[in-house]
Design a protein around this motif. Structure first.
Motif, PDB file in Angstrom:
ATOM      1  N   SER A 166      -1.455   2.007  -2.505  1.00  0.00           N
ATOM      2  CA  SER A 166      -0.973   2.064  -1.117  1.00  0.00           C
ATOM      3  C   SER A 166      -0.491   0.697  -0.663  1.00  0.00           C
ATOM      4  CB  SER A 166      -2.084   2.572  -0.187  1.00  0.00           C
ATOM      5  OG  SER A 166      -3.153   1.648  -0.089  1.00  0.00           O
ATOM      6  N   GLY A 167      -1.113  -0.379  -1.177  1.00  0.00           N
ATOM      7  CA  GLY A 167      -0.663  -1.728  -0.852  1.00  0.00           C
ATOM      8  C   GLY A 167       0.690  -2.022  -1.459  1.00  0.00           C
ATOM      9  N   LEU A 168       0.893  -1.563  -2.685  1.00  0.00           N
ATOM     10  CA  LEU A 168       2.191  -1.709  -3.345  1.00  0.00           C
ATOM     11  C   LEU A 168       3.273  -1.005  -2.527  1.00  0.00           C
ATOM     12  CD1 LEU A 168       4.020  -2.358  -5.843  1.00  0.00           C
ATOM     13  CD2 LEU A 168       3.228  -0.183  -6.815  1.00  0.00           C
ATOM     14  N   LEU A 169       2.973   0.218  -2.113  1.00  0.00           N
ATOM     15  CA  LEU A 169       3.940   0.993  -1.341  1.00  0.00           C
ATOM     16  C   LEU A 169       4.206   0.355   0.028  1.00  0.00           C
ATOM     17  CD1 LEU A 169       2.702   4.618  -2.138  1.00  0.00           C
ATOM     18  CD2 LEU A 169       4.610   3.385  -3.176  1.00  0.00           C
ATOM     19  N   LEU A 170       3.146  -0.189   0.629  1.00  0.00           N
ATOM     20  CA  LEU A 170       3.296  -0.835   1.933  1.00  0.00           C
ATOM     21  C   LEU A 170       4.208  -2.052   1.822  1.00  0.00           C
ATOM     22  CD1 LEU A 170       2.588  -1.313   4.908  1.00  0.00           C
ATOM     23  CD2 LEU A 170       0.526  -2.532   4.133  1.00  0.00           C
ATOM     24  N   ALA A 171       3.948  -2.917   0.844  1.00  0.00           N
ATOM     25  CA  ALA A 171       4.775  -4.109   0.673  1.00  0.00           C
ATOM     26  C   ALA A 171       6.230  -3.721   0.461  1.00  0.00           C
ATOM     27  CB  ALA A 171       4.269  -4.939  -0.503  1.00  0.00           C
ATOM     28  N   SER A 172       6.438  -2.723  -0.373  1.00  0.00           N
ATOM     29  CA  SER A 172       7.798  -2.267  -0.648  1.00  0.00           C
ATOM     30  C   SER A 172       8.465  -1.733   0.616  1.00  0.00           C
ATOM     31  CB  SER A 172       7.785  -1.195  -1.735  1.00  0.00           C
ATOM     32  OG  SER A 172       9.079  -0.725  -2.013  1.00  0.00           O
ATOM     33  N   SER A 173       7.713  -0.989   1.415  1.00  0.00           N
ATOM     34  CA  SER A 173       8.272  -0.418   2.646  1.00  0.00           C
ATOM     35  C   SER A 173       8.654  -1.498   3.646  1.00  0.00           C
ATOM     36  CB  SER A 173       7.267   0.548   3.288  1.00  0.00           C
ATOM     37  OG  SER A 173       6.173  -0.157   3.869  1.00  0.00           O
ATOM     38  N   LEU A 174       8.002  -2.669   3.536  1.00  0.00           N
ATOM     39  CA  LEU A 174       8.308  -3.793   4.422  1.00  0.00           C
ATOM     40  C   LEU A 174       9.429  -4.661   3.862  1.00  0.00           C
ATOM     41  CD1 LEU A 174       4.651  -4.865   5.319  1.00  0.00           C
ATOM     42  CD2 LEU A 174       6.269  -3.671   6.807  1.00  0.00           C
ATOM     43  N   GLY A 175       9.962  -4.234   2.716  1.00  0.00           N
ATOM     44  CA  GLY A 175      11.050  -4.989   2.101  1.00  0.00           C
ATOM     45  C   GLY A 175      10.592  -6.230   1.373  1.00  0.00           C
ATOM     46  N   TRP A 192       6.733 -12.457   4.767  1.00  0.00           N
ATOM     47  CA  TRP A 192       6.690 -12.973   3.403  1.00  0.00           C
ATOM     48  C   TRP A 192       7.996 -12.734   2.647  1.00  0.00           C
ATOM     49  CZ3 TRP A 192       2.552 -15.890   2.677  1.00  0.00           C
ATOM     50  CH2 TRP A 192       1.391 -15.614   3.401  1.00  0.00           C
ATOM     51  N   ASP A 193       8.315 -13.670   1.778  1.00  0.00           N
ATOM     52  CA  ASP A 193       9.476 -13.507   0.903  1.00  0.00           C
ATOM     53  C   ASP A 193       9.119 -12.709  -0.345  1.00  0.00           C
ATOM     54  OD1 ASP A 193      11.300 -15.049   2.482  1.00  0.00           O
ATOM     55  OD2 ASP A 193      10.282 -16.859   1.787  1.00  0.00           O
ATOM     56  N   PHE A 194       7.837 -12.690  -0.700  1.00  0.00           N
ATOM     57  CA  PHE A 194       7.356 -11.915  -1.842  1.00  0.00           C
ATOM     58  C   PHE A 194       5.835 -11.961  -1.865  1.00  0.00           C
ATOM     59  CE2 PHE A 194       7.169 -16.199  -3.265  1.00  0.00           C
ATOM     60  CZ  PHE A 194       6.333 -16.287  -4.371  1.00  0.00           C
ATOM     61  N   CYS A 195       5.239 -11.121  -2.684  1.00  0.00           N
ATOM     62  CA  CYS A 195       3.795 -11.154  -2.860  1.00  0.00           C
ATOM     63  C   CYS A 195       3.464 -10.833  -4.314  1.00  0.00           C
ATOM     64  CB  CYS A 195       3.082 -10.181  -1.916  1.00  0.00           C
ATOM     65  SG  CYS A 195       3.382  -8.430  -2.266  1.00  0.00           S
ATOM     66  N   GLN A 196       2.244 -11.161  -4.713  1.00  0.00           N
ATOM     67  CA  GLN A 196       1.824 -10.944  -6.094  1.00  0.00           C
ATOM     68  C   GLN A 196       0.456 -10.268  -6.096  1.00  0.00           C
ATOM     69  OE1 GLN A 196       2.756 -14.123  -8.889  1.00  0.00           O
ATOM     70  NE2 GLN A 196       0.673 -14.044  -9.675  1.00  0.00           N
ATOM     71  N   ILE A 197       0.363  -9.120  -6.777  1.00  0.00           N
ATOM     72  CA  ILE A 197      -0.887  -8.375  -6.795  1.00  0.00           C
ATOM     73  C   ILE A 197      -1.284  -7.980  -8.218  1.00  0.00           C
ATOM     74  CG2 ILE A 197      -0.483  -7.421  -4.493  1.00  0.00           C
ATOM     75  CD1 ILE A 197       0.292  -4.751  -5.855  1.00  0.00           C
ATOM     76  N   GLN A 198      -2.572  -7.744  -8.405  1.00  0.00           N
ATOM     77  CA  GLN A 198      -3.051  -7.190  -9.668  1.00  0.00           C
ATOM     78  C   GLN A 198      -2.831  -5.685  -9.625  1.00  0.00           C
ATOM     79  OE1 GLN A 198      -6.773  -8.591 -11.375  1.00  0.00           O
ATOM     80  NE2 GLN A 198      -7.454  -6.495 -11.688  1.00  0.00           N
ATOM     81  N   GLY A 242      15.011 -26.958   1.354  1.00  0.00           N
ATOM     82  CA  GLY A 242      15.315 -26.583  -0.020  1.00  0.00           C
ATOM     83  C   GLY A 242      14.284 -26.973  -1.059  1.00  0.00           C
ATOM     84  N   THR A 243      13.154 -27.543  -0.632  1.00  0.00           N
ATOM     85  CA  THR A 243      12.119 -27.929  -1.593  1.00  0.00           C
ATOM     86  C   THR A 243      11.452 -26.699  -2.192  1.00  0.00           C
ATOM     87  OG1 THR A 243      11.705 -29.960  -0.352  1.00  0.00           O
ATOM     88  CG2 THR A 243      10.016 -29.303  -1.934  1.00  0.00           C
ATOM     89  N   ILE A 244      11.310 -25.661  -1.396  1.00  0.00           N
ATOM     90  CA  ILE A 244      10.899 -24.357  -1.914  1.00  0.00           C
ATOM     91  C   ILE A 244      11.911 -23.326  -1.427  1.00  0.00           C
ATOM     92  CG2 ILE A 244       8.420 -24.901  -2.060  1.00  0.00           C
ATOM     93  CD1 ILE A 244       7.978 -23.374   0.491  1.00  0.00           C
ATOM     94  N   LYS A 245      12.068 -22.283  -2.186  1.00  0.00           N
ATOM     95  CA  LYS A 245      13.065 -21.264  -1.862  1.00  0.00           C
ATOM     96  C   LYS A 245      12.444 -20.003  -1.252  1.00  0.00           C
ATOM     97  CE  LYS A 245      16.185 -23.838  -3.916  1.00  0.00           C
ATOM     98  NZ  LYS A 245      17.193 -24.587  -3.164  1.00  0.00           N
ATOM     99  N   ASN A 246      11.230 -19.677  -1.674  1.00  0.00           N
ATOM    100  CA  ASN A 246      10.573 -18.445  -1.214  1.00  0.00           C
ATOM    101  C   ASN A 246       9.090 -18.693  -1.004  1.00  0.00           C
ATOM    102  OD1 ASN A 246      12.847 -16.259  -1.756  1.00  0.00           O
ATOM    103  ND2 ASN A 246      12.773 -17.577  -3.566  1.00  0.00           N
TER     104      ASN A 246
END
Length: 397
Positions: free
Chosen positions: A187-196, A168-174, A143-147
């Motif tokens: 395409s990277g945005l769409l890929l991450a989204s497709s992977l949930g 990954w629990d999430f990612c951050q992109i420019q 519980g020290t980190i959640k994601n």
């Protein structure tokens, strides 16, 4: 304030996140009074995602956020901060950084923890070899980190490799209308989204460049369609129009910026741009492309380079130097092209083999242009500075 559910854990997040990299300043220090007032005001108006990092504001951003969130505010928000890979030489070093961060933030847990500024797959692989990911998983279990996530500043190919390399629990992109084909790309945005994988967006205004440094033709194009909207509103609405985006971070330095952004975030719904508005962005991007030094669209057909040059990335940094008059572009060139990663991708690595040119739809004389980029973006002190930095951080090829 509009919100969106995190598809992985159900967190209800404000679509506008408060980036703590550009807090109000007074002299050379953070203006504590204004910053705390802004953070409290943002929370009261619905902002519940706050993003900071170990070295923002010379290492003082985390402490300021921790102070602002004391007194009952911490429980109302989600806090994101980052582990800087280039400062991590071993697992003990990472643990010390984490301990410091928890202390500065005055908290017992971090909601969203990122590997900061990954530029390529080998950088991630090094962290795996040090046991960093196993350690983060232990912290998540207790519980020290959640994601667990990462922020990215490299090229399309490496983003795809990294995003597929771990659950990954999430990612951050420019991402913004100028960077649709740069870095992680659409395409990277769409890929991450497709992977949930939930996606957090940084640099939606390119550090203010898409507000203060736009060509006059672009400003006029926006005004001719809607004289009431500011360039900032146009840029933010373009990002929030994407259903794949969870949160857009904004480094708000003034009360006016925060007020405007919160207002926009109250009705900037996904898939809401009209056909006419989308055509305006097509025109704007066309104008900006005409003003670039090298007509690279970032399609990536020239890649991969057998000698490791990130050709679209080199051209993008070079074009931005002139298009947006960015005085920090050399630093960003070093950062984006992997000065601190295992395998940098600078223009100077080109050996003029010419394999890339036959694949370029724009018929760019890539070898010739890379020479120009190398001369202007690297300079005489570039390699010695990079060499010293890499030696200090014990980064090997």
């Amino acid at each position: 304030m509009l919100t969106k559910a995190n598809q992985k854990n159900g967190d209800i997040l404000s679509i506008l996140g408060f980036g703590c990299m550009r807090l109000p300043t007074k002299g050379n220090s953070i203006d504590e009074t204004r910053t705390i007032e802004m953070i409290h005001d943002a929370i009261e108006k619905g902002v519940n995602y706050f993003d900071t990092a170990y070295f923002y504001h010379g290492g003082k951003s985390e402490s300021m956020l921790g102070k602002a969130l004391s007194g009952g505010y911490r429980e109302k928000v989600k806090v994101a901060t980052k582990l800087p890979p280039f400062l991590v030489k071993n697992l003990d070093g990472a643990k010390k950084i984490m301990s410091t961060q928890l202390s500065k933030l005055q908290t017992e847990y971090i909601d969203y923890y990122l590997l900061h500024m990954l530029t390529d797959k080998p950088m991630f692989d090094r962290l795996v070899s040090l046991g960093i990911m196993e350690w983060l998983e232990e912290l998540k279990r207790d519980g020290t980190i959640k994601n667990i996530g990462f922020s990215f500043h490299g090229g399309k190919t490496d983003f795809e490799l990294i995003v597929k390399a771990y659950p990954w629990d999430f990612c951050q992109i420019q991402y913004n209308y100028l960077d649709e084909n740069n870095q992680a790309t659409k395409s990277g945005l769409l890929l991450a989204s497709s992977l949930g994988i939930p996606v957090i967006i940084m640099e939606p205004l390119r550090g203010g460049k898409l507000v203060n440094n736009l060509p006059q033709e672009v400003i006029q194009t926006f005004k001719n369609y809607d004289s009431e909207r500011t360039p900032a509103e146009w840029a933010l609405r373009w990002i929030w129009n994407h259903s794949e985006v969870n949160v857009v971070l904004s480094g708000m330095s003034t009360e006016e910026q925060m007020k405007e952004n919160i207002k926009i975030a109250s009705d900037a719904r996904e898939n809401s741009l009209t056909e006419g508005e989308n055509k305006i962005f097509d025109k704007v991007k066309s104008v900006m492309l005409e003003k670039t030094k090298i007509p690279c669209t970032g399609c990536g057909y020239c890649m991969p380079c057998p000698y490791g040059v990130n050709i679209p990335g080199c051209f993008s940094s070079y074009n931005d130097k002139y298009l947006l008059e960015d005085k920090l572009m050399r630093w960003k060139y070093m950062q984006t092209l992997g000065a601190m990663s295992e395998k940098p991708a600078f223009a100077s690595q080109c050996v003029e083999c010419g394999k890339c040119e036959s694949h370029c739809p724009q018929n760019i004389q890539i070898r010739k242009e890379l020479k120009i980029v190398s001369k202007e973006m690297e300079g005489i002190l570039f390699k010695p500075v990079v060499k010293v930095a890499r030696k200090f951080l014990k980064i090997k090829k």
